[in-house]
Write an enzyme that holds these catalytic residues in place. Structure first.
Site, mmCIF file in Angstrom:
data_model
loop_
_atom_site.group_PDB
_atom_site.id
_atom_site.type_symbol
_atom_site.label_atom_id
_atom_site.label_comp_id
_atom_site.label_asym_id
_atom_site.label_seq_id
_atom_site.Cartn_x
_atom_site.Cartn_y
_atom_site.Cartn_z
ATOM 1 N N LEU A 201 105.128 -58.878 -14.904
ATOM 2 C CA LEU A 201 106.340 -58.796 -15.706
ATOM 3 C C LEU A 201 106.107 -59.334 -17.119
ATOM 4 C CD1 LEU A 201 109.270 -57.939 -15.188
ATOM 5 C CD2 LEU A 201 109.764 -60.263 -14.444
ATOM 6 N N GLU A 202 105.350 -60.451 -17.177
ATOM 7 C CA GLU A 202 104.982 -61.029 -18.476
ATOM 8 C C GLU A 202 103.487 -61.270 -18.448
ATOM 9 O OE1 GLU A 202 107.175 -64.575 -17.974
ATOM 10 O OE2 GLU A 202 109.053 -63.696 -18.664
ATOM 11 N N HIS B 11 97.325 -67.278 2.290
ATOM 12 C CA HIS B 11 98.214 -68.438 2.464
ATOM 13 C C HIS B 11 99.001 -68.377 3.773
ATOM 14 C CE1 HIS B 11 98.193 -69.186 -2.191
ATOM 15 N NE2 HIS B 11 97.092 -69.572 -1.603
ATOM 16 N N ALA C 45 106.801 -54.575 -11.265
ATOM 17 C CA ALA C 45 105.790 -54.078 -10.325
ATOM 18 C C ALA C 45 106.136 -52.690 -9.798
ATOM 19 C CB ALA C 45 105.643 -55.062 -9.165
ATOM 20 N N ASN D 73 101.129 -63.829 -0.546
ATOM 21 C CA ASN D 73 102.467 -63.791 0.043
ATOM 22 C C ASN D 73 102.417 -63.998 1.549
ATOM 23 O OD1 ASN D 73 103.326 -63.283 -2.491
ATOM 24 N ND2 ASN D 73 103.702 -61.099 -2.199
ATOM 25 N N VAL D 74 103.475 -64.597 2.050
ATOM 26 C CA VAL D 74 103.559 -64.849 3.488
ATOM 27 C C VAL D 74 104.551 -63.887 4.140
ATOM 28 C CG1 VAL D 74 102.827 -67.239 3.254
ATOM 29 C CG2 VAL D 74 105.269 -66.713 3.099
ATOM 30 N N ASP D 75 105.122 -62.978 3.335
ATOM 31 C CA ASP D 75 106.018 -61.967 3.908
ATOM 32 C C ASP D 75 105.185 -60.840 4.532
ATOM 33 O OD1 ASP D 75 105.486 -59.775 1.999
ATOM 34 O OD2 ASP D 75 106.602 -60.957 0.523
ATOM 35 N N GLY E 34 101.630 -59.556 -10.110
ATOM 36 C CA GLY E 34 102.780 -60.402 -9.789
ATOM 37 C C GLY E 34 102.422 -61.803 -9.350
ATOM 38 N N CYS F 286 98.411 -73.142 16.496
ATOM 39 C CA CYS F 286 98.349 -74.276 17.417
ATOM 40 C C CYS F 286 98.096 -75.556 16.622
ATOM 41 C CB CYS F 286 97.201 -73.985 18.371
ATOM 42 S SG CYS F 286 96.836 -75.268 19.542
HETATM 43 P P1 NAD Z 1 104.785 -67.341 -8.679
HETATM 44 O O1 NAD Z 1 106.222 -67.417 -8.331
HETATM 45 O O2 NAD Z 1 104.100 -68.550 -9.174
HETATM 46 O O3 NAD Z 1 104.631 -66.215 -9.808
HETATM 47 C C1 NAD Z 1 105.272 -64.977 -9.713
HETATM 48 C C2 NAD Z 1 104.739 -64.083 -10.820
HETATM 49 O O4 NAD Z 1 105.314 -62.790 -10.629
HETATM 50 C C3 NAD Z 1 105.102 -64.532 -12.231
HETATM 51 O O5 NAD Z 1 103.950 -64.465 -13.034
HETATM 52 C C4 NAD Z 1 106.152 -63.515 -12.699
HETATM 53 O O6 NAD Z 1 106.038 -63.216 -14.072
HETATM 54 C C5 NAD Z 1 105.781 -62.302 -11.868
HETATM 55 N N1 NAD Z 1 106.900 -61.412 -11.557
HETATM 56 C C6 NAD Z 1 108.185 -61.741 -11.261
HETATM 57 N N2 NAD Z 1 108.910 -60.631 -11.010
HETATM 58 C C7 NAD Z 1 108.062 -59.593 -11.136
HETATM 59 C C8 NAD Z 1 108.210 -58.180 -11.008
HETATM 60 N N3 NAD Z 1 109.381 -57.617 -10.674
HETATM 61 N N4 NAD Z 1 107.133 -57.401 -11.222
HETATM 62 C C9 NAD Z 1 105.937 -57.935 -11.579
HETATM 63 N N5 NAD Z 1 105.735 -59.258 -11.721
HETATM 64 C C10 NAD Z 1 106.781 -60.072 -11.493
HETATM 65 O O7 NAD Z 1 104.040 -66.713 -7.437
HETATM 66 P P2 NAD Z 1 102.512 -66.773 -6.974
HETATM 67 O O8 NAD Z 1 101.607 -66.688 -8.149
HETATM 68 O O9 NAD Z 1 102.394 -65.783 -5.877
HETATM 69 O O10 NAD Z 1 102.308 -68.249 -6.366
HETATM 70 C C11 NAD Z 1 103.292 -68.912 -5.612
HETATM 71 C C12 NAD Z 1 102.976 -69.217 -4.143
HETATM 72 O O11 NAD Z 1 104.212 -69.156 -3.411
HETATM 73 C C13 NAD Z 1 102.084 -68.221 -3.462
HETATM 74 O O12 NAD Z 1 101.012 -68.931 -3.034
HETATM 75 C C14 NAD Z 1 102.848 -67.671 -2.252
HETATM 76 O O13 NAD Z 1 102.200 -68.063 -1.056
HETATM 77 C C15 NAD Z 1 104.163 -68.388 -2.229
HETATM 78 N N6 NAD Z 1 105.326 -67.455 -2.210
HETATM 79 C C16 NAD Z 1 105.309 -66.316 -1.442
HETATM 80 C C17 NAD Z 1 106.391 -65.437 -1.471
HETATM 81 C C18 NAD Z 1 106.367 -64.218 -0.580
HETATM 82 O O14 NAD Z 1 105.689 -64.208 0.445
HETATM 83 N N7 NAD Z 1 107.098 -63.150 -0.938
HETATM 84 C C19 NAD Z 1 107.480 -65.702 -2.298
HETATM 85 C C20 NAD Z 1 107.473 -66.890 -3.066
HETATM 86 C C21 NAD Z 1 106.381 -67.763 -3.016
#
Ligand code: NAD
Length: 229
Positions: free
Chosen positions: A198-199, A105, A215, A88-90, A171, A113
């Site tokens: 979640l799944e 990421h 989560a 995550n980037v948050d 997640g 830069c």
């Molecule tokens: P993804 O969106 O591909 O997958 C999300 C996963 O989370 C799914 O498997 C889903 O079933 C699960 N999920 C959804 N809601 C949930 C919950 N409430 N509790 C538990 N599981 C839950 O995300 P990814 O695998 O992280 O890959 C996507 C890329 O996008 C990452 O590399 C990331 O850098 C970027 N991204 C980051 C953010 C963030 O920083 N918050 C948000 C979106 C995407």
């Protein structure tokens, strides 16, 4: 190393941040090629900067949820025996109190830069073509690892995966490599591998334990039980 944790967009979903592949789709409905590839950036820097400016500006309205908080507490208990890696980037892990987080990421609240990729600095404003690297004065780009770029901290992460007793991924859809391959590396070195999602796909041969649910429900319980494993 006792425990390595990998988190993905799903851990922040209940804080209100959209996941990548959920049915409400990509962030801000922008196509991946336009805003998450180097080609997209060099084609239209303003569009890409504006996209990440919008995400950065929105961050303070989201709060860490119980899953972020539970991982921060577990991290405090385990100290150097714990590594938190996130895709995550948050900044929700940090705001929940996690002290050492490897953002493989990148991070919305940092810029990089364009001339020297090791010049990375905190940034919470709006980036534009006049923004300058404070170290050398060159132009900047979002500190985000786009598709086709090499993720950050890979040596430290691989080293931890090769030596951990437990690996848990939370997640994440496990389709974006190299993160999707971490479970295989940890499993090959004898770690117990757990999926919290979640799944779950319980056919996965590199995962020993599956826990299905939100989560914010399942991560606190799992963390509380961790010390009894
Ligand atoms: P993804 O969106 O591909 O997958 C999300 C996963 O989370 C799914 O498997 C889903 O079933 C699960 N999920 C959804 N809601 C949930 C919950 N409430 N509790 C538990 N599981 C839950 O995300 P990814 O695998 O992280 O890959 C996507 C890329 O996008 C990452 O590399 C990331 O850098 C970027 N991204 C980051 C953010 C963030 O920083 N918050 C948000 C979106 C995407």
């Amino acid at each position: 190393m006792k425990l390595v944790v990998l988190t993905g967009a799903g851990i922040s979903a209940e804080s209100g941040l959209r996941t990548f592949r959920g049915h409400d789709g990509l962030w801000e409905n922008e196509p991946i090629e336009a805003v998450a590839t180097p080609e997209g950036y060099y084609r239209d820097k303003k569009r890409v900067r504006d996209f990440y400016n919008g995400l950065r500006k929105g961050l303070p309205q989201y709060e860490p949820n119980a899953a972020h908080v539970a991982l921060a507490k577990l991290g405090d208990q385990l100290g150097d025996d714990f590594l938190l890696v996130t895709q995550n980037v948050d900044d929700l892990h940090e705001r929940a109190g996690s002290k050492r987080v490897l953002h493989m990421h990148g991070e919305l609240n940092q810029l990089r830069c364009e001339k020297h990729e090791n010049h990375v600095f905190p940034f919470t404003g709006e980036e534009d073509e006049t923004t300058r690297c404070p170290l050398c004065g060159a132009s900047t780009r979002p500190h985000i690892v786009w598709f086709g770029e090499i993720p950050l901290y890979m040596d430290s992460i691989e080293n931890a995966l090769n030596h951990c007793e437990h690996f848990v991924y939370i997640g994440t859809s496990s389709v974006v490599y190299p993160a999707a391959g971490f479970k295989r590396i940890a499993h090959a070195h004898g770690a117990h591998v757990t999926c919290l999602n979640l799944e779950v796909d319980s056919d996965d041969s590199f995962t020993d334990t599956f826990v299905e649910g939100k989560a914010s429900d399942i991560v606190p319980v799992w963390c509380q039980n961790f010390n009894t494993f």
